[in-house]
Design an enzyme around this catalytic site. Sequence first.
Site, PDB file in Angstrom:
ATOM      1  CD  GLU A   1      48.437 -59.702 -68.271  1.00  0.00           C
ATOM      2  OE1 GLU A   1      49.047 -58.622 -68.409  1.00  0.00           O
ATOM      3  OE2 GLU A   1      48.354 -60.283 -67.175  1.00  0.00           O
TER       4      GLU A   1
ATOM      5  CG  HIS B 142      47.956 -54.743 -67.388  1.00  0.00           C
ATOM      6  ND1 HIS B 142      47.786 -53.776 -66.418  1.00  0.00           N
ATOM      7  CD2 HIS B 142      47.756 -55.943 -66.766  1.00  0.00           C
ATOM      8  CE1 HIS B 142      47.479 -54.362 -65.267  1.00  0.00           C
ATOM      9  NE2 HIS B 142      47.448 -55.669 -65.452  1.00  0.00           N
TER      10      HIS B 142
END
Length: 411
Positions: free
Chosen positions: A217, A220
């Site tokens: 994450e 990202h």
Amino acid sequence: MKPFIISVCLLLTFAGGHAQRICATEPASRTLATFHSGAVLSTETVLPARDTVPNEIITIPVIVHVLYNTGAENISMEQVLSQINVLNQDFRLLNADRSLIPAAFKGVAADSRIMFCLAKVDPDGRSTTGINRKATTKTFFTADDAMKFKAQGGADGWDSKRYLNIWVCRIFGRTLGYATPPGGEAAKDGVVITYNVFGTTGNVTSSFNKGRTTTHEVAHWLGLKHIWGDDYCGDDGIDDTPQQKSYNFDCPSFPRMSNCTPVATGDMFMNFMDLTGDACMNMFTQGQKNKMRSAFALNGPRNTILRSYQCDASLASGGPLPEDSVAVARPADQVSVYPNPVVDVLNIQSKQSQTLKGKLAIVLTTAGKPVFQKTLQSNNEKINIGSLPPGLYMLSIGDANGRSNFKFVKM
């Protein structure tokens, strides 16, 4: 303008008992023009922009907001530290399981030269542990950003120009976490992780106990797409990640071939941006490294992090030393320099007689250039630095017998 994307990672348990990571990428229902207003973040001046220096190690200050309704959700400091350790290993290619990278891909495996620390300075300039704990009456959160706002039972984010906000909480259902890519609304910027896949120790589920959900994450957050480009035989925009048909679960055998993989090496399923299990993920590529680091370039969406000093505990605001401080202070602690950051007047105070009197105080730039100096006349002095441009400076106090050095931020 393309819609912003929110990556949502899910956990799906099949009848056979195997827990698998599902990551659904969906267009956000809000764009910059329609985002609703949220928390008012700090308006403190950001230090002047600069470009990245080739091969420099970029350090990102992290604030972990721990939202808990039960004791199990109030994860320990050890669990938080274990996750920071995983991030530093994974992003620096120091993870022990890098030895499992297939020979076909070892040549493109990359040290991104990006590191993470728990913040040492809060938005008001005070010392912090980098963990913001908050009890909540909510038994769970969904992927609707409520955890990012105090008014909705969560915690307001800290200034995203200077911190990576990570909210750790119980997320409803099978969701493991999600991230906002660069360019989203500041009040919602950051990463959300469910509490039992954060870190490697404490309250972690056995299926996702190596901290790779957060690695995925955070990548990202730094601008990486899923390796299959979120489309059938899609393109993630990275030249050295092989095209593949779709995502992979669990830990396939190498090579993993598909009708979309144009090379004999097959899928790069061990990449952190696939959806394999924690124990199978072990690498970023050189292309992914370059993509993530480009976010910090001049005018890049993460550039202000380069001027964030929140990892440096010596820059936490000081204050007048307490009356009993000398008895327990080390020599380096017997002088207080405050406030920090400072706008106009910097105070220098010592509790010991003749510690400061007659000594030379010199203010220098980070390049070592003197910009101000003064011979101190007492143990409680004021230095007017209002004419200096904003930036990070050094203050050196002493004489031929030795000097003490301090860092401060001029706003």
